[in-house]
Design a protein around this motif. Structure first.
Motif, PDB file in Angstrom:
ATOM      1  N   THR A  75       0.812  -1.213   0.000  1.00 52.35           N
ATOM      2  CA  THR A  75       0.000   0.000   0.000  1.00 52.35           C
ATOM      3  C   THR A  75       0.850   1.269   0.000  1.00 52.35           C
ATOM      4  N   TRP A  76       0.203   2.363  -0.485  1.00 53.73           N
ATOM      5  CA  TRP A  76       0.773   3.702  -0.358  1.00 53.73           C
ATOM      6  C   TRP A  76      -0.225   4.681   0.256  1.00 53.73           C
ATOM      7  N   GLY A  77      -1.464   4.273   0.450  1.00 49.12           N
ATOM      8  CA  GLY A  77      -2.470   5.182   0.995  1.00 49.12           C
ATOM      9  C   GLY A  77      -3.602   4.433   1.659  1.00 49.12           C
ATOM     10  N   THR A  78      -4.652   5.166   1.989  1.00 53.33           N
ATOM     11  CA  THR A  78      -5.766   4.608   2.754  1.00 53.33           C
ATOM     12  C   THR A  78      -6.666   3.704   1.927  1.00 53.33           C
ATOM     13  N   GLN A  79      -6.906   4.081   0.675  1.00 49.88           N
ATOM     14  CA  GLN A  79      -7.871   3.312  -0.105  1.00 49.88           C
ATOM     15  C   GLN A  79      -7.300   1.992  -0.601  1.00 49.88           C
ATOM     16  N   ASP A  80      -6.021   1.972  -0.961  1.00 51.27           N
ATOM     17  CA  ASP A  80      -5.468   0.675  -1.340  1.00 51.27           C
ATOM     18  C   ASP A  80      -5.343  -0.242  -0.126  1.00 51.27           C
ATOM     19  N   ALA A 107     -11.400   5.467   3.746  1.00 47.16           N
ATOM     20  CA  ALA A 107     -11.193   4.028   3.922  1.00 47.16           C
ATOM     21  C   ALA A 107     -12.469   3.347   4.414  1.00 47.16           C
ATOM     22  N   ARG A 108     -13.175   3.987   5.336  1.00 51.23           N
ATOM     23  CA  ARG A 108     -14.425   3.408   5.821  1.00 51.23           C
ATOM     24  C   ARG A 108     -15.464   3.360   4.697  1.00 51.23           C
ATOM     25  N   ASP A 109     -15.546   4.415   3.912  1.00 47.60           N
ATOM     26  CA  ASP A 109     -16.503   4.428   2.797  1.00 47.60           C
ATOM     27  C   ASP A 109     -16.219   3.285   1.823  1.00 47.60           C
ATOM     28  N   LEU A 110     -14.950   3.034   1.547  1.00 43.54           N
ATOM     29  CA  LEU A 110     -14.604   1.955   0.624  1.00 43.54           C
ATOM     30  C   LEU A 110     -14.989   0.601   1.227  1.00 43.54           C
ATOM     31  N   LEU A 111     -14.685   0.415   2.508  1.00 50.14           N
ATOM     32  CA  LEU A 111     -15.074  -0.835   3.169  1.00 50.14           C
ATOM     33  C   LEU A 111     -16.578  -1.047   3.089  1.00 50.14           C
ATOM     34  N   ALA A 112     -17.336  -0.005   3.387  1.00 52.40           N
ATOM     35  CA  ALA A 112     -18.803  -0.118   3.397  1.00 52.40           C
ATOM     36  C   ALA A 112     -19.342  -0.418   2.004  1.00 52.40           C
ATOM     37  N   SER A 113     -18.733   0.182   0.977  1.00 54.62           N
ATOM     38  CA  SER A 113     -19.256   0.006  -0.388  1.00 54.62           C
ATOM     39  C   SER A 113     -18.949  -1.368  -0.957  1.00 54.62           C
ATOM     40  N   ARG A 114     -17.908  -2.013  -0.469  1.00 53.03           N
ATOM     41  CA  ARG A 114     -17.499  -3.301  -1.047  1.00 53.03           C
ATOM     42  C   ARG A 114     -17.802  -4.500  -0.154  1.00 53.03           C
ATOM     43  N   LEU A 115     -18.264  -4.258   1.056  1.00 47.79           N
ATOM     44  CA  LEU A 115     -18.588  -5.364   1.962  1.00 47.79           C
ATOM     45  C   LEU A 115     -20.096  -5.413   2.150  1.00 47.79           C
ATOM     46  N   ASP A 116     -20.774  -5.979   1.175  1.00 43.14           N
ATOM     47  CA  ASP A 116     -22.230  -6.026   1.179  1.00 43.14           C
ATOM     48  C   ASP A 116     -22.730  -6.877   2.352  1.00 43.14           C
ATOM     49  N   GLY A 117     -23.563  -6.276   3.175  1.00 38.40           N
ATOM     50  CA  GLY A 117     -24.135  -6.991   4.308  1.00 38.40           C
ATOM     51  C   GLY A 117     -23.332  -6.896   5.585  1.00 38.40           C
ATOM     52  N   ALA A 118     -22.157  -6.290   5.537  1.00 39.78           N
ATOM     53  CA  ALA A 118     -21.341  -6.161   6.746  1.00 39.78           C
ATOM     54  C   ALA A 118     -21.944  -5.149   7.707  1.00 39.78           C
ATOM     55  N   ARG A 119     -21.734  -5.401   8.988  1.00 41.99           N
ATOM     56  CA  ARG A 119     -22.160  -4.441  10.015  1.00 41.99           C
ATOM     57  C   ARG A 119     -20.923  -4.028  10.795  1.00 41.99           C
ATOM     58  N   PHE A 120     -20.711  -2.709  10.890  1.00 42.60           N
ATOM     59  CA  PHE A 120     -19.533  -2.202  11.589  1.00 42.60           C
ATOM     60  C   PHE A 120     -19.842  -1.962  13.060  1.00 42.60           C
ATOM     61  N   VAL A 121     -18.944  -2.437  13.902  1.00 40.46           N
ATOM     62  CA  VAL A 121     -19.098  -2.356  15.355  1.00 40.46           C
ATOM     63  C   VAL A 121     -17.858  -1.670  15.921  1.00 40.46           C
ATOM     64  N   ASP A 122     -18.036  -0.780  16.886  1.00 45.54           N
ATOM     65  CA  ASP A 122     -16.909  -0.087  17.514  1.00 45.54           C
ATOM     66  C   ASP A 122     -16.124  -1.085  18.377  1.00 45.54           C
ATOM     67  N   ALA A 123     -14.867  -1.326  18.011  1.00 45.32           N
ATOM     68  CA  ALA A 123     -14.020  -2.275  18.736  1.00 45.32           C
ATOM     69  C   ALA A 123     -13.049  -1.594  19.693  1.00 45.32           C
ATOM     70  N   THR A 124     -13.216  -0.290  19.884  1.00 50.82           N
ATOM     71  CA  THR A 124     -12.280   0.452  20.734  1.00 50.82           C
ATOM     72  C   THR A 124     -12.202  -0.146  22.129  1.00 50.82           C
ATOM     73  N   ALA A 143      -7.525  -0.225   2.419  1.00 50.04           N
ATOM     74  CA  ALA A 143      -8.883  -0.702   2.624  1.00 50.04           C
ATOM     75  C   ALA A 143      -9.258  -1.748   1.578  1.00 50.04           C
ATOM     76  N   GLY A 144      -8.796  -1.560   0.323  1.00 54.43           N
ATOM     77  CA  GLY A 144      -9.082  -2.523  -0.720  1.00 54.43           C
ATOM     78  C   GLY A 144      -8.487  -3.890  -0.423  1.00 54.43           C
ATOM     79  N   LEU A 145      -7.262  -3.921   0.090  1.00 54.21           N
ATOM     80  CA  LEU A 145      -6.636  -5.188   0.450  1.00 54.21           C
ATOM     81  C   LEU A 145      -7.350  -5.837   1.634  1.00 54.21           C
TER      82      LEU A 145
END
Length: 396
Positions: free
Chosen positions: A104-109, A139-156, A111-113
């Motif tokens: 990678t060199w940035g956030t979107q690549d 990066a979050r937008d890319l994850l959301a757009s390519r992970l159909d049906g995923a639900r994001f949960v705060d893991a902090t 997230a893509g990996l």
């Protein structure tokens, strides 16, 4: 492109407690974690941190975004996503994760990996734990757009709990950080003279810490009757006090202490004022042990503070620390950092590390403070950097 995703091992040997992490993930309803903060990726990678981006994340139009992917109950499905240059790091000291994507060199690549890996392990539509404060929006937008049906949960919270009890190796690093910072502060006070400016003293401390192998983080400094801790051309004057509060890290682990100096000899009033601060600290220390609720320490310190002649302008605070300056256990609410003291009524655990600090903003004599680092033990505590807690003479 350096992408070692296909290189797997027979079994992943993790540098952290997988059973604890699995339990925390189950309680939080998380199937797989995608960690993106520097401190948590460092922790999950067994202390590894890429030196090229140690000071700055930005590069080109984007930023460095390391990721550690961990599936509950399946450490052999773990992956590390990093910068292309990290392939050399992996060659020299192989990462523990069975899959390594140094491409990678940035956030979107990045997230893509991550998306590709989540699909490969069958978790693209699962409950994905993220760190919202450390995941860029693109990066979050890319994850959301390519992970159909995923639900994001705060893991902090999950990752904070995982790090709360320190290993012997972590305790050794925190002890070393505290000792080196204490040595650096005492050397800096001794080297300062009448006429030394705040900026000169801060620079002296930076050199002292760096020469001892610490990574300098900050120095909060006061001189004389001022309560202003920012750097400035203000000069130290004979008879005045100095407070020096510094954070630096040793292999990523934070040391954070405060010590006092005086140019000349402390008069009786100064001795009495620092003794008041010390009494509050000792009241807190007396209640510290594994199994005791953190609130016991707070109540004892605040009772001592209330009885102090300087109570009107004195404050007590305590907080957990480790890879970052404020982490579990969280003991006081919005005091001053904005989080809830959710651990105040829970028992302290052996291996927790806390900072205990009492600050007096005296209207005439200035900023008088002690801040100490304590590792909780079964029988009480061990103090790290336990020296220089009285009046240290400048110009020595």
């Amino acid at each position: 492109m350096n992408d070692n995703a296909g290189q797997t091992r027979q079994a992943a040997v993790t540098p952290f407690d997988t059973a604890k992490l699995d339990r925390l993930m189950e309680e939080a309803g998380i199937d797989v974690i995608v960690a993106t903060s520097k401190h948590n990726t460092q922790y999950l990678m067994g202390g590894y941190k890429f030196i090229f981006f140690a000071a700055m994340d930005a590069i080109g139009h984007s930023r460095y975004l390391p990721m550690v992917i961990y599936e509950k109950g399946a450490p052999d499905h773990s992956a590390y996503v990093g910068n292309r240059m990290e392939g050399a790091e992996h060659q020299n000291n192989p990462f523990w994760t069975p899959a390594v994507h140094t491409a990678t060199w940035g956030t979107q690549d990045a997230a893509g990996l991550a998306v590709e890996h989540l699909k490969k392990i069958g978790k693209a539509g699962g409950r994905i734990g993220i760190e919202p404060a450390f995941l860029p929006s693109d990066a979050r937008d890319l994850l959301a757009s390519r992970l159909d049906g995923a639900r994001f949960v705060d893991a902090t919270h999950v990752l904070e709990r995982l790090r709360a009890v320190k290993t012997p190796d972590e305790l050794a690093k925190l002890r070393r950080a505290s000792e080196l910072i204490t040595d650096s502060m005492l050397a800096t006070i001794a080297a300062a003279r009448a006429g030394s400016t705040k900026m000169e003293i801060i620079e002296q401390l930076r050199r002292e810490e760096t020469n001892r192998g610490l990574h300098f983080e900050y120095c909060l400094l006061t001189l004389g009757s001022s309560h202003n801790r920012a750097g400035s051309p203000q000069a130290w004057v004979e008879g005045e006090i100095l407070s020096i509060d510094s954070g630096g890290n040793y292999h990523g682990y934070i040391g954070d202490l405060c010590r006092m100096g005086v140019l000349g000899e402390p008069d009786a009033e100064l001795e009495d004022l620092l003794a008041e601060v010390e009494c509050i600290q000792q009241a807190a220390f007396a209640k510290v042990r594994a199994g005791a609720a953190g609130r016991e320490m707070i109540v004892a310190a605040e009772a001592e503070l209330k009885a102090s002649p300087s109570a009107a302008f004195t404050d007590f605070f305590c907080h957990g620390m480790g890879l970052i300056t404020h982490e579990a256990p969280f003991l006081m609410t919005n005091h001053p950092v904005t989080y809830d003291g959710i651990d105040a009524d829970k028992p302290l655990e052996a291996g927790n590390v806390i900072s205990v600090e009492t600050t007096m903003l005296h209207p005439k004599r200035g900023f008088i403070k002690l801040e100490d680092t304590l590792a909780i033990t079964d029988g009480g505590y061990e103090m790290f950097g336990d020296r220089g807690r009285g009046w240290n003479r400048g110009g020595a």
